[in-house]
Every structure is written in structure tokens, then in C-alpha cells.
Design an enzyme around this catalytic site. Structure first.
Site, PDB file in Angstrom:
ATOM      1  N   GLU A 111      -8.160  -7.192 -12.706  1.00 58.23           N
ATOM      2  CA  GLU A 111      -8.213  -7.653 -11.323  1.00 58.23           C
ATOM      3  C   GLU A 111      -8.786  -6.552 -10.443  1.00 58.23           C
ATOM      4  O   GLU A 111      -8.337  -5.427 -10.505  1.00 58.23           O
ATOM      5  CB  GLU A 111      -6.775  -7.984 -10.877  1.00 58.23           C
ATOM      6  N   LYS A 164     -11.522  -0.890 -15.611  1.00 52.16           N
ATOM      7  CA  LYS A 164     -10.560  -1.034 -14.521  1.00 52.16           C
ATOM      8  C   LYS A 164      -9.990   0.333 -14.135  1.00 52.16           C
ATOM      9  O   LYS A 164      -9.954   0.705 -12.960  1.00 52.16           O
ATOM     10  CB  LYS A 164      -9.446  -1.992 -14.965  1.00 52.16           C
ATOM     11  N   CYS A 171      -1.943   0.818  -7.575  1.00 50.96           N
ATOM     12  CA  CYS A 171      -2.925   1.049  -8.636  1.00 50.96           C
ATOM     13  C   CYS A 171      -3.438   2.475  -8.771  1.00 50.96           C
ATOM     14  O   CYS A 171      -3.480   3.002  -9.874  1.00 50.96           O
ATOM     15  CB  CYS A 171      -4.125   0.137  -8.433  1.00 50.96           C
TER      16      CYS A 171
HETATM   17  C1  UDX Z   1      -7.273  -0.831  -5.224  1.00 54.19           C
HETATM   18  C2  UDX Z   1      -8.727  -1.173  -5.579  1.00 54.19           C
HETATM   19  O1  UDX Z   1      -9.542  -1.074  -4.387  1.00 54.19           O
HETATM   20  C3  UDX Z   1      -8.813  -2.563  -6.179  1.00 54.19           C
HETATM   21  O2  UDX Z   1     -10.137  -2.846  -6.576  1.00 54.19           O
HETATM   22  C4  UDX Z   1      -7.874  -2.618  -7.395  1.00 54.19           C
HETATM   23  O3  UDX Z   1      -7.865  -3.904  -7.958  1.00 54.19           O
HETATM   24  C5  UDX Z   1      -6.464  -2.243  -6.996  1.00 54.19           C
HETATM   25  O4  UDX Z   1      -6.455  -0.956  -6.375  1.00 54.19           O
HETATM   26  P1  UDX Z   1      -5.617  -1.470  -3.243  1.00 54.19           P
HETATM   27  O5  UDX Z   1      -4.725  -0.426  -3.816  1.00 54.19           O
HETATM   28  O6  UDX Z   1      -5.039  -2.810  -2.942  1.00 54.19           O
HETATM   29  O7  UDX Z   1      -6.856  -1.740  -4.206  1.00 54.19           O
HETATM   30  O8  UDX Z   1      -6.240  -0.922  -1.858  1.00 54.19           O
HETATM   31  P2  UDX Z   1      -7.466   0.015  -1.461  1.00 54.19           P
HETATM   32  O9  UDX Z   1      -8.168  -0.631  -0.349  1.00 54.19           O
HETATM   33  O10 UDX Z   1      -8.284   0.431  -2.608  1.00 54.19           O
HETATM   34  O11 UDX Z   1      -6.735   1.293  -0.844  1.00 54.19           O
HETATM   35  C6  UDX Z   1      -5.947   2.171  -1.631  1.00 54.19           C
HETATM   36  C7  UDX Z   1      -5.421   3.317  -0.773  1.00 54.19           C
HETATM   37  O12 UDX Z   1      -6.470   4.200  -0.405  1.00 54.19           O
HETATM   38  C8  UDX Z   1      -4.764   2.861   0.542  1.00 54.19           C
HETATM   39  O13 UDX Z   1      -3.603   3.630   0.780  1.00 54.19           O
HETATM   40  C9  UDX Z   1      -5.822   3.136   1.579  1.00 54.19           C
HETATM   41  O14 UDX Z   1      -5.290   3.340   2.855  1.00 54.19           O
HETATM   42  C10 UDX Z   1      -6.449   4.413   1.006  1.00 54.19           C
HETATM   43  N1  UDX Z   1      -7.835   4.653   1.460  1.00 54.19           N
HETATM   44  C11 UDX Z   1      -8.821   3.772   1.114  1.00 54.19           C
HETATM   45  C12 UDX Z   1      -8.121   5.768   2.232  1.00 54.19           C
HETATM   46  O15 UDX Z   1      -7.237   6.566   2.546  1.00 54.19           O
HETATM   47  N2  UDX Z   1      -9.420   5.983   2.628  1.00 54.19           N
HETATM   48  C13 UDX Z   1     -10.434   5.129   2.300  1.00 54.19           C
HETATM   49  O16 UDX Z   1     -11.588   5.405   2.693  1.00 54.19           O
HETATM   50  C14 UDX Z   1     -10.125   3.984   1.520  1.00 54.19           C
END
Ligand code: UDX
Ligand code: ADP
Length: 469
Positions: free
Chosen positions: A165, A225, A281
């Protein structure tokens, strides 16, 4: 061998992955019956709640998809055995947290829930099944599932697929409707294996262009993944490392991010400096990658990826430490208000949220923390801080308070810390908030979302990540 179109799907695990993914499959394939099952009866009851505001997960657009599909071809229940028996295709979407005990403690993925699912399927299945791994798993887990299933001697045939996913929470429905790609890992080498892959491909082709559906071998799919999440997290840690350097030199991390992001080879996504990444994740998958590399004697590779986590821990600690040193080296008995507890905006998920770690650190310095988050429930916040096992549950309740109004939460506060980038924080009447805070009124913006100039003009002492305001 051609595939038989699937008419009945079962998904084991009604969480952040299983729920939205199955809702969208049901929406796009009205002729397929989709049964989502879970051992957690309370969670299933929430999925079935008449009031769609009570769904167990908050995700923009989810309510609409559920109201379109639930009771028509999408069903939530605890009748796991029945759903397994009926299904031609079974998705395993259970949680795979980092192991907290025994071999691989703190590093390896805990596969006990996946294994339990495989054993349950082996016990009850009477007809051939396609098993789809949806949970994030270490490389070669499919092999383990297959070995459990193939050794029960019931004569039932299983085809195992890996279909990782890639949805991100907060944008899950859009990510599912418009996926950049769908990976389907399986066994190309046998006609039955290929037919199983085609059956799943056919489901996604109902709404996605064929060229976005990539068929690979099982191991590539599983490893992709972990690698995708490791690369994304690495970008966040990279920009966060530069944010510390910006603060020390007077450079502005947003200007640096914009400058490097406009190089098309680098790209502008995932360059937002923050208090640290969270979510179910990133950390788990990297730790898993590190563990696998160590087990395979690839020490340098393991150390390389581990540094992404070390940098993330440093960023959370640095943020908390800055609050203490700025508040004259102590936060004892001071009121610190947290705006946001979720690991990112538009979700009620708090797994690995930076807020938990920052709170724990400040509580050690005897701060009083008042938390406001628009979507996270009070019980969840206490569960998160209790799970740190740093102090007793009573002590946590004596010094951490959850308030459902941001203005009340910040009244008489010495400082506000922004931990999640909820849009509503930008729209508050900051003059009112300032007027009712203790002076000097500090604000520590861990997401760089507020208008720092406007707030400084009001009188706030403003701190942002990677900037000298
Ligand atoms: C992530 C992956 O993006 C997704 O493809 C996978 O399936 C699951 O893990 P998710 O954990 O839901 O998704 O959120 P994501 O948007 O990736 O953000 C993860 C963390 O990184 C968050 O705490 C977010 O705030 C942080 N982040 C993200 C930053 O601090 N800076 C950024 O530029 C992007
Ligand atoms: P994810 O983010 O991976 O979806 P969640 O924790 O949100 O993780 O969801 C996983 C779900 O799987 C939980 O609701 C949990 O109750 C369920 N689950 C775990 N093990 C089993 C099992 N053996 N049978 C059925 N459901 C299970």
C-alpha cells in the site's frame, strides 16, 4: 491459463490501510462483494455506526465513499471464518508493528498477526484462494505465509501476491483513486501464479490506467515498499539536518528547500523541515530494513539507513530542548500548550507522532502540558504517553491535560508548541491568544505554518524550524 474474475473479496484487518482500500475497491467494483473483518469488535461497530462522524479513522473523503458502498457491496464484521470461506481473494491488512520483545526487539517487524491470519486461513479455507499481502512486511514474508498455508494438507491451493500500500494518511482516498502506481508482486513463472496476478490487476484496471499497474516478482514488490518509505523518510531527515545548520548560520531552510527543490533532478516534494517525521510506516520500515541488512551481514548498508532514524530522533529532541533552554532553562510547573498531537494533519492517527516524544521530554522536566488536537481522542493521547513507560499513569494525568478548545488550552500558557500542521491553526485569532498568555509569550512552530512576522508584530517570541525569526 486465464484468470477468473473475482466476485468475493475478504480483507482481514479494518485499520488505516484495510478500511479505506476496501472502501475504494467496493466503490469502483460494484459487482464485487467486499467483506472487511477484524478481531476488534469495537472497531467493527464503529465502521458500522449510523453516524459517519463516528468512523474509527478520520480521513478526508472517506465518509462519502463509505456512505456510497456500506451495506451494498461493502460489509464490516467480526465473522472472520465465514468471510474467509466465501472469498476467492483474501487481503491481509493487519498491523505489523516493530517487535517489542525477544529476537529483533526494537528493530524487526512483528509478524505474529500476519502469521495468525495465515493459520486462520489454513484452518478454515475449503476452496482455492488468492492471498494478497497488504501489510508492510519484510522481504520474503510471502514465503513464510506460503509455507504455513501449504503445509496443512487440506488440498486447497494458495497463490500469494504482494500488493504493498502506498497511500499516505490524510490523502488516502485521493491516493487510492489516483495512485501513481500499483505494485503487484507474484510468481510469473507458473501459469497459475500469472493468473492470480492478472486477477488482481483486473480489479485495479477498473479505475486506473494499465500502465500504472506494475507486475514484479514477489521479493521486488516487498522490497520496493520498504525502499520507497526509506527514501521518503531520508529526504525529511536530510532537510531536517540542514534545518539545524540553518538555525546556526542564519540561512532559511525554506529558501534552501525551494532552491534545491527547483532542480528537477531533486524535485520539491518531501522537503518540508519539521519537528520530525512520524506515522506507522517510516520508522518501522527503516528499522526493518536495517534489521534485514544486519541479518544479511550488510553492516554498512544497515548503518547508512539507521542514520535516517538517528537524525529524526535528534530533530524531536532538538525541538524539545530548545523549548526548555528558551524558557530560561526550565519548564518546571510551566504551562506549555500543544497545538496538534496527530503525526500529520487530516488524520486522527498518532502512531510515532513527534508530539508524543516532545511531550515525554518536557514532562521529564516537569512541565504541565495542555494538548489540543481537532481530531485525536483524549483516551488516545493518554494511551500514547502511557505507552512511553516513562512515568506512572497517574503522574501522566497529573501533568498532561487534554482540552477541546484551543483558546482555553492556551490561556495562561508560557508557551505554545505547534506539533501538527492542522490548517485551522492558521486561522486563529492570535491576538486573543497572545492577550491571555503569560508574558513573554513564546511560540515554537514545529511545522513552520504560522505567519511569523504577523505573530512577532503582535508581540510573540517566535521560533520556527530552520529559521532565525
Ligand atoms: C507514508 C508514505 O508516504 C506512504 O506512501 C506509505 O504507504 C505509508 O507511509 P504516511 O506515513 O501516511 O505515508 O504520511 P507521509 O505523508 O509520508 O508523512 C510521514 C511523516 O513525515 C509525517 O509525520 C509528516 O509530517 C512528515 N513529513 C512529510 C515531513 O516532516 N516533511 C515532509 O516534507 C513530508
Ligand atoms: P494499518 O495502519 O496497517 O491498517 P491498523 O492498526 O490501523 O494498521 O489496523 C490493523 C487492524 O488489524 C486492527 O484493527 C487489528 O485489530 C486487526 N487485526 C490484527 N490481527 C488480526 C487478526 N489476526 N485477525 C483479524 N484482524 C486482526
Amino acid at each position: 491459463m486465464t484468470f477468473k474474475p473475482i466476485k468475493n473479496i475478504c480483507c482481514i484487518g479494518a485499520g488505516y490501510v484495510g478500511g479505506p482500500t476496501m472502501a475504494v475497491i467496493a466503490q469502483k467494483c460494484p459487482d464485487i462483494k467486499v467483506n472487511v473483518v477484524d478481531v476488534n469488535a469495537q472497531r467493527i461497530a464503529s465502521w458500522n455506526d449510523e453516524n459517519l462522524d463516528n468512523l474509527p479513522i478520520y480521513e478526508p473523503g472517506l465518509k462519502e465513499v463509505i456512505s456510497e458502498t456500506r451495506g451494498k457491496n461493502l460489509f464490516f464484521s467480526t465473522e472472520i471464518e465465514k468471510a474467509i470461506e466465501e472469498a476467492e481473494m483474501i487481503f491481509i491488512s493487519v498491523n505489523t508493528p516493530t517487535k517489542t520483545y525477544g529476537k529483533g526487539k526494537g528493530m524487526a517487524a512483528d509478524l505474529k498477526y500476519v502469521e495468525l491470519c495465515a493459520r486462520k486461513i489454513a484452518e478454515v479455507a475449503k476452496s482455492d484462494k488468492i492471498i494478497v499481502e497488504k501489510s508492510t512486511l519484510p522481504v520474503r514474508t510471502a514465503q513464510a505465509i506460503k509455507s504455513i498455508l501449504d503445509n496443512v494438507g487440506t488440498g486447497v491451493k494458495y497463490h500469494i501476491l504482494s500488493n504493498p500500500e502506498f497511500l499516505a494518511e490524510g490523502t488516502a482516498i485521493n491516493d487510492l483513486h489516483n495512485s501513481d502506481r500499483v505494485l503487484i508482486g507474484g510468481d510469473h513463472t507458473t501459469p497459475e501464479g500469472q493468473a492470480a496476478m492478472d486477477a488482481l490487476t483486473h480489479i485495479y484496471e477498473r479505475w486506473l490506467p494499465s500502465e500504472r499497474i506494475l507486475q514484479t516478482n514477489l521479493w521486488s514488490s516487498e522490497l520496493s515498499k520498504l525502499t520507497a518509505n526509506a527514501f521518503l523518510a531520508q529526504r525529511v531527515s536530510s532537510i531536517n539536518s540542514i534545518s539545524a545548520l540553518c538555525e546556526a548560520t542564519g540561512a532559511n531552510v525554506e529558501e534552501v528547500a525551494q532552491a534545491i527543490g527547483s532542480d528537477s533532478r531533486i524535485g520539491d516534494k518531501f522537503l518540508k523541515a519539521s519537528v520530525g517525521f512520524g506515522g506507522s510506516c517510516f520508522q518501522k520500515d527503516i528499522l526493518n530494513l536495517v534489521y534485514i541488512c544486519r541479518s544479511l551481514n550488510l553492516k554498512e548498508v544497515a548503518d547508512y539507513w539507521e542514520q535516517v532514524i538517528i537524525m529524526n530522533d535528534y530533530q524531536k529532541y532538538r525541538f524539545a530542548d530548545n523549548i526548555i533552554s528558551t524558557l530560561y532553562n526550565t519548564v518546571t510547573d510551566k504551562k506549555i500548550t500543544f497545538f496538534g498531537w496527530a503525526f500529520k494533519k487530516d488524520t486522527n492517527d498518532t502512531r510515532e507522532s513527534a508530539a508524543i516524544y516532545v511531550a515525554d521530554y518536557l514532562l521529564e522536566d516537569r512541565a504541565n502540558i495542555f494538548v489540543y488536537d481537532p481530531k485525536v481522542k483524549t483516551e488516545q493521547i493518554y494511551m500514547d504517553i502511557d505507552n512511553m513507560n516513562t512515568r506512572s499513569e497517574q503522574e501522566n494525568r497529573n501533568s498532561l491535560f487534554v482540552i477541546n478548545d484551543p483558546y482555553k488550552a492556551s490561556k495562561d500558557a508560557h508557551a505554545i508548541a505547534i506539533l501538527t500542521e492542522w490548517d485551522e491553526f492558521k486561522t486563529y485569532d492570535w491576538q486573543i491568544i497572545y492577550d491571555q498568555m503569560k508574558k513573554p509569550a513564546f511560540i515554537f512552530d514545529g511545522r513552520n505554518i504560522i505567519d511569523s512576522k504577523k505573530l512577532a508584530d503582535i508581540g510573540f517570541k517566535v521560533y520556527q524550524i530552520g529559521k532565525t525569526v
